[in-house]
Write an enzyme that holds these catalytic residues in place. Structure first.
Site, PDB file in Angstrom:
ATOM      1  N   HIS A 135       8.668  -2.602   6.746  1.00  0.00           N
ATOM      2  CA  HIS A 135       9.408  -3.682   7.398  1.00  0.00           C
ATOM      3  C   HIS A 135       8.364  -4.709   7.841  1.00  0.00           C
ATOM      4  O   HIS A 135       7.230  -4.341   8.167  1.00  0.00           O
ATOM      5  CB  HIS A 135      10.126  -3.092   8.613  1.00  0.00           C
ATOM      6  CG  HIS A 135      11.073  -4.014   9.304  1.00  0.00           C
ATOM      7  ND1 HIS A 135      10.647  -4.941  10.219  1.00  0.00           N
ATOM      8  CD2 HIS A 135      12.418  -4.134   9.235  1.00  0.00           C
ATOM      9  CE1 HIS A 135      11.706  -5.592  10.681  1.00  0.00           C
ATOM     10  NE2 HIS A 135      12.788  -5.127  10.110  1.00  0.00           N
ATOM     11  N   ASP A 212       6.136   4.320  11.821  1.00  0.00           N
ATOM     12  CA  ASP A 212       7.252   3.475  12.262  1.00  0.00           C
ATOM     13  C   ASP A 212       8.526   4.301  12.100  1.00  0.00           C
ATOM     14  O   ASP A 212       9.038   4.461  10.989  1.00  0.00           O
ATOM     15  CB  ASP A 212       7.284   2.208  11.408  1.00  0.00           C
ATOM     16  CG  ASP A 212       8.537   1.376  11.655  1.00  0.00           C
ATOM     17  OD1 ASP A 212       9.366   1.767  12.509  1.00  0.00           O
ATOM     18  OD2 ASP A 212       8.685   0.332  10.988  1.00  0.00           O
ATOM     19  N   GLN A 215      13.839   3.825  11.833  1.00  0.00           N
ATOM     20  CA  GLN A 215      15.004   4.262  11.050  1.00  0.00           C
ATOM     21  C   GLN A 215      15.094   5.773  10.935  1.00  0.00           C
ATOM     22  O   GLN A 215      16.058   6.292  10.361  1.00  0.00           O
ATOM     23  CB  GLN A 215      14.949   3.656   9.637  1.00  0.00           C
ATOM     24  CG  GLN A 215      15.010   2.154   9.589  1.00  0.00           C
ATOM     25  CD  GLN A 215      16.364   1.596   9.989  1.00  0.00           C
ATOM     26  OE1 GLN A 215      17.347   2.324  10.121  1.00  0.00           O
ATOM     27  NE2 GLN A 215      16.412   0.295  10.212  1.00  0.00           N
ATOM     28  N   LYS A 238      18.604   1.095  17.582  1.00  0.00           N
ATOM     29  CA  LYS A 238      18.932   1.704  16.294  1.00  0.00           C
ATOM     30  C   LYS A 238      19.297   3.175  16.451  1.00  0.00           C
ATOM     31  O   LYS A 238      19.688   3.830  15.496  1.00  0.00           O
ATOM     32  CB  LYS A 238      17.747   1.568  15.339  1.00  0.00           C
ATOM     33  CG  LYS A 238      17.472   0.117  14.946  1.00  0.00           C
ATOM     34  CD  LYS A 238      16.481   0.030  13.834  1.00  0.00           C
ATOM     35  CE  LYS A 238      15.890  -1.353  13.700  1.00  0.00           C
ATOM     36  NZ  LYS A 238      16.775  -2.285  12.993  1.00  0.00           N
ATOM     37  N   CYS A 376      14.195  -7.935   5.886  1.00  0.00           N
ATOM     38  CA  CYS A 376      12.844  -8.004   6.461  1.00  0.00           C
ATOM     39  C   CYS A 376      11.840  -7.172   5.681  1.00  0.00           C
ATOM     40  O   CYS A 376      10.882  -6.648   6.246  1.00  0.00           O
ATOM     41  CB  CYS A 376      12.827  -7.578   7.932  1.00  0.00           C
ATOM     42  SG  CYS A 376      13.793  -8.633   8.980  1.00  0.00           S
TER      43      CYS A 376
HETATM   44  C1  LIG Z   1      11.803   0.344   9.554  1.00  0.00           C
HETATM   45  C2  LIG Z   1      11.891  -0.640  10.686  1.00  0.00           C
HETATM   46  N1  LIG Z   1      10.829  -0.851  11.461  1.00  0.00           N
HETATM   47  C3  LIG Z   1      10.861  -1.705  12.482  1.00  0.00           C
HETATM   48  C4  LIG Z   1      11.978  -2.433  12.777  1.00  0.00           C
HETATM   49  C5  LIG Z   1      11.935  -3.407  13.907  1.00  0.00           C
HETATM   50  O1  LIG Z   1      12.784  -3.019  14.914  1.00  0.00           O
HETATM   51  P1  LIG Z   1      13.067  -3.997  16.152  1.00  0.00           P
HETATM   52  O2  LIG Z   1      13.558  -5.278  15.566  1.00  0.00           O
HETATM   53  O3  LIG Z   1      14.118  -3.275  16.916  1.00  0.00           O
HETATM   54  O4  LIG Z   1      11.806  -4.140  16.904  1.00  0.00           O
HETATM   55  C6  LIG Z   1      13.111  -2.260  11.997  1.00  0.00           C
HETATM   56  C7  LIG Z   1      14.331  -3.059  12.262  1.00  0.00           C
HETATM   57  O5  LIG Z   1      15.056  -3.454  11.372  1.00  0.00           O
HETATM   58  C8  LIG Z   1      13.066  -1.344  10.928  1.00  0.00           C
HETATM   59  O6  LIG Z   1      14.131  -1.147  10.146  1.00  0.00           O
END
Ligand SMILES: Cc1ncc(COP(=O)(O)O)c(C=O)c1O
Lengths: 418, 163
Positions: A135, A212, A215, A238, A376
């Site tokens: 992401h 990370d 998800q 999430k 993203c």
């Molecule tokens: C895999 C992953 N990492 C990081 C993020 C970023 O999350 P946040 O926007 O809640 O900080 C997302 C959000 O879509 C994501 O899907």
């Protein structure tokens, strides 16, 4: 080790989607006059009543600033906030509550490490490794940190199916590697990456690993000690909690060696114009008034998840994934993007001759919420040579009937576009 | 519920499937690129402008049906027009797509462009329809820069993505 739940808890755990759905008020609502079919869980999840009520209860009965007041209300707020930290510690099976830092979300968690760890560890010629399916929030902070330090970003390639090439990673790792940052579950492809193996490989090369987990947390139990992850990032929204709150888990030894990310109140031990000394963990990384209610709400989300059973969640979501994959195959010209052997319940797809955005609009008219675009993860789209996908992402409260609605909706798209 | 067939009228689907003037113009003296970062719509516009008249126009691009059909319909509509006439068309078009579900449509001025009137029922799609027109505006203004729907302010306040 993770605590084994007592038989009492196990038998009480809910395993019935109809009952579980009643815990989520929004799910009985409508969109465009039709019953809502919410399949955009990877963007954000819906909130159970327990979470919504925890926010109301806090503001109605406990609202005060934390760690500051001598008064009763402030003490209650502080206790509730720290109790939430303990809940997140248990959720992640972290060794110590001080290793749980409350942040705004996964994005801030990663920026914190990139900025603070990067400042002391990245030097010219060093290397930071990310994967081809990150992401933007686990890519751009490392690009920035590398640029500041004069370090180099390396990328673990992936196959057309959306699986990382671990042989390439092995070749990449070396004594210049300062950190490996990798996504646990891909938001655009659904791939569940073999993070245990990646951590082992990186550690053999002497490099710490940031995972990370934004998800992963809504779909599977997480044990940071078993993974041996050095950092683990979460987004509350999430995983059925509020927006604006998340967690950075970090091993105490690493966090203690890192300089503060932001300066301000709460994070200091003593301040003079000449010299300021910093508070111990976790306060060192929680400058300013945090999202107190959000942390408490996230604690309530974690409590809610404990009342379900991961076994049931995973079984049910796997069924949804298999069923949806099978049913969507019947739609002429539809191709699923991301076909890794190990997948979470996320289905990205493209439809021949129809742009994802048009699919999204037509489904929306039937009350079906999906996400369209690059999610993203622009480098993923570039790698696969597609501009965008339509993505249906499921949670444990989704049903086979909702999959049927999705398939009917996509067939209608076919009918409109011919 | 609004009718999808109003958005995806036959004219729109036809222009999406077989876009008119879909070509690069080697003798173009004005070009501009427009992108819609939200959904990845992208078009490049080529113009041959002589004495304030758009003598020839072509475009290339990729994106959703609304953006591509709008680009195709636009090129057909502005070919042979003066800059002033093209500007007037832009204003009529903009008024139509941002006018809300019951807004007036100047069919006489708009001609075939009225096929995109369904967009006014779908506020999130307004910027898809407007992208080619913003790009045209940029090309005629001659700055030759890339137009991004995330930067221009003229879709407000009808554009819900900006609220
Ligand atoms: C895999 C992953 N990492 C990081 C993020 C970023 O999350 P946040 O926007 O809640 O900080 C997302 C959000 O879509 C994501 O899907």
């Amino acid at each position: 080790m993770r605590q084994v739940s007592t038989p009492l808890v196990a038998t009480r755990a809910r395993r019935d989607v109809a009952t579980v759905r009643q815990d989520f008020p929004v799910l009985s609502g409508t969109a465009n006059g039709r019953p809502l079919v919410y399949l955009d869980n990877a963007a954000t999840s819906q909130k159970p009543r327990a979470v919504i009520e925890s926010l109301v209860r806090f503001y109605q009965t406990e609202n005060a600033n934390i760690h500051r007041g001598v008064h009763e209300l402030s003490q209650r707020a502080t206790l509730a906030y720290e109790a939430a930290r303990a809940k997140l510690q248990r959720f992640l099976n972290a060794g110590d509550p001080h290793e749980v830092i409350f942040v705004r979300g996964a994005t801030e968690a990663i920026n914190l490490v990139a900025s603070s760890f990067g400042r002391i560890r990245f030097r010219p010629g060093d290397e930071v490794v990310v994967s081809a399916m990150e992401h933007h929030s686990n890519l751009v902070p490392w690009q920035i940190a590398c640029e500041i330090a004069g370090a180099r970003l390396r990328v673990i390639p992936m196959s057309d199916a959306g699986e990382l090439d671990l042989d390439a990673l092995r070749d990449m790792l070396g004594d210049r590697t300062r950190l490996v940052a990798v996504v646990h579950v891909s938001n655009s492809l659904g791939t569940i990456n073999p993070v245990t193996e990646i951590v082992r490989m990186a550690h053999d090369a002497g490099a710490p690993v940031l995972v990370d987990g934004a998800q992963a947390a809504p779909h599977m139990p997480i044990d940071v000690q078993e993974l041996d992850a050095d950092f683990y990032a979460l987004s509350g929204h999430k995983m059925f909690g509020p927006t604006g709150i998340g967690v950075l888990y970090g091993k105490a030894k690493l966090l203690e060696a890192m300089p503060p990310y932001q300066g301000g109140g709460e994070m200091i031990r003593s301040v003079t114009f000449e010299k300021t000394t910093y508070a111990p963990l976790p306060a060192k990384f929680e400058a300013g008034t945090p999202h107190i209610a959000g942390a408490i709400g996230l604690g309530a989300a974690v409590d809610y998840l404990r009342g379900l059973s991961w076994e049931w969640i995973q079984h049910h979501e796997h069924d949804l994934l298999e069923y949806a994959t099978e049913q969507l195959r019947f739609v002429p010209g539809l191709r699923i993007v991301g076909t890794a052997a190990r997948k979470a319940a996320v289905i990205s797809f493209v439809l021949e001759g129809v742009h994802a955005h048009d699919i999204g609009t037509i489904l929306d008219q039937s009350g079906i919420a999906i996400r369209t675009g690059h999610h993203c993860t622009q480098p993923v789209m570039d790698r696969l040579g597609i501009p965008a996908t339509a993505r249906a992402s499921f949670a444990f409260y989704n049903t086979r009937e909702e999959v049927d609605a999705l398939v009917r909706g996509v067939q209608e798209v076919r009918a409109v576009f011919g | 519920m609004v009718d999808l067939r109003e958005l995806y009228q036959q004219v729109v689907l036809d222009h999406n499937r077989s876009p008119r003037n879909f070509k690069q113009l080697p003798n173009a003296n004005r070009t501009a690129e427009g992108t819609n970062p939200l959904c990845g719509d992208q078009i490049t516009l080529y113009l041959v402008v002589t004495n304030d008249v758009i003598e020839d126009v072509g475009f290339q691009g990729a994106g959703c049906a609304i953006s591509q059909a709008s680009a195709s319909l636009m090129t057909a509509a502005v070919k042979g027009k003066t800059k002033t006439e093209a500007d007037a068309l832009f204003h009529a078009f903009h008024a139509m797509v941002t006018g809300g579900p019951n807004g007036a449509i100047d069919e006489k001025a708009l001609g075939k462009l009225a096929a995109l009137s369904g967009v006014r029922q779908f506020p999130v799609r307004v910027k898809c329809a407007n992208l080619p027109w913003h790009t045209l505006h940029e090309a005629l203004a001659g700055s030759g820069d890339t137009v991004s729907t995330e930067e221009g302010g003229s879709d407000t306040p009808d554009d819900p993505d900006r609220r």
